[in-house]
Design an enzyme around this catalytic site. Sequence first.
Site, PDB file in Angstrom:
ATOM      1  N   THR A 225       0.712  -1.059  -0.096  1.00 30.72           N
ATOM      2  CA  THR A 225      -0.020  -0.054   0.005  1.00 30.72           C
ATOM      3  C   THR A 225       0.890   1.302   0.011  1.00 30.72           C
ATOM      4  O   THR A 225       0.200   2.259  -0.390  1.00 30.72           O
ATOM      5  CB  THR A 225      -0.972  -0.002   1.351  1.00 30.72           C
ATOM      6  OG1 THR A 225      -0.228  -0.443   2.361  1.00 30.72           O
ATOM      7  CG2 THR A 225      -1.938  -1.045   1.207  1.00 30.72           C
TER       8      THR A 225
ATOM      9  N   LEU B 170       7.049   0.213   2.407  1.00 32.56           N
ATOM     10  CA  LEU B 170       6.799   0.785   3.603  1.00 32.56           C
ATOM     11  C   LEU B 170       5.813   0.236   4.475  1.00 32.56           C
ATOM     12  O   LEU B 170       5.636   0.261   5.783  1.00 32.56           O
ATOM     13  CB  LEU B 170       6.799   2.312   3.441  1.00 32.56           C
ATOM     14  CG  LEU B 170       7.923   3.227   3.137  1.00 32.56           C
ATOM     15  CD1 LEU B 170       7.602   4.712   2.897  1.00 32.56           C
ATOM     16  CD2 LEU B 170       9.260   3.019   3.686  1.00 32.56           C
ATOM     17  N   SER B 171       4.717  -0.074   3.899  1.00 32.40           N
ATOM     18  CA  SER B 171       3.613  -0.511   4.501  1.00 32.40           C
ATOM     19  C   SER B 171       2.688  -1.469   3.582  1.00 32.40           C
ATOM     20  O   SER B 171       2.636  -1.358   2.326  1.00 32.40           O
ATOM     21  CB  SER B 171       2.764   0.717   4.845  1.00 32.40           C
ATOM     22  OG  SER B 171       1.735   0.365   5.959  1.00 32.40           O
ATOM     23  N   SER B 172       1.981  -2.282   4.075  1.00 28.51           N
ATOM     24  CA  SER B 172       1.148  -3.112   3.488  1.00 28.51           C
ATOM     25  C   SER B 172      -0.076  -3.726   4.090  1.00 28.51           C
ATOM     26  O   SER B 172       0.021  -3.703   5.301  1.00 28.51           O
ATOM     27  CB  SER B 172       1.876  -4.592   3.077  1.00 28.51           C
ATOM     28  OG  SER B 172       2.310  -5.122   4.039  1.00 28.51           O
TER      29      SER B 172
END
Length: 327
Positions: free
Chosen positions: A89, A97-99
Amino acid sequence: MGGHAPDREQDDLAATARAALVRRIDASGAWATDPVWREAFAAVPRHLFVPYYYVGVAGGYERRWGESPDPQARERWIRGAYEDTPLATRLRDGELLSSSSQPSLMADMLAALRVEDGNTVLEIGAGTGYNAALLAHRLGDDRVTTVDLDPEITESARRHLAAAGYQPVVVTGDGARGVPERAPFDRIIATCALSTVPRAWIAQSRPGGRILMPLATGLVVLRVSDATHAEGRFLHTPAYFVPLRGGSRPGGEPLQLGGVPRRAREDDLFRFLLALTRGTLDPQEAHSLWEQEGRPQRERYGITVSGDREWAWLDDPEGPYAWPLPT
């Protein structure tokens, strides 16, 4: 009227895709021990938490998003949002960095947390807000707190949660410090990898509380006995999460694996032992232990925190195989 005309079609497609995801998780047995989670996954619309995400393609990532002018692209976005896979994401310079975690793994973790009605839960790592929504659906908004260091992440999590009709408490701060003003908690769940158990989490847990966190490519469930003591074993499930930002980061120098047979080097369970004993066992010692003990599964390992000491162990906290964790 905002959005695209065929919103009703989109909702129907999302409902069908969500029902298929629930059947898939059902078949995996993830919530067999706590089937109440089935209802939360059936109700919470995951696509509202991933207005866009990235899919790996040859040479990089392709962005899928819900506001695409192309109806087929919007359909691909919805179908992808309900696949049982993690979704990237947030990327920066090609680095993840983010999921949003794989839904069946989330179901596994939530079931292992053994939530009971009336519990208060702290989630470390807000991500998209989807996991907090599942918790809030089950327990009520006021019993769920989620924290993240990155204000952009907490801001978008809040937005997604509101769009889906949930309002748990979203805090911007260092997850390793917990959220003392909302303590004590009955359950703490982390969705980012750590190399050590933050003492603040134990101090902010009620006696008898549970902490579930990713560590060394596994998931450990700790039972808290008081403000300075906790102990528990790993689940059988492998788990690879983005490291907690702000806390102590897993990593360090690459390991020298010379002398370790390739079969072991590529074995997930051996790599777990390597990650767990990093800094205390060299890879060759780890390999002979691993062979001698019959290539142990993750659930034979555990973690004990006692005062200012913290160690990992095989089979028995007081047994011959114990390794200090970084404090």
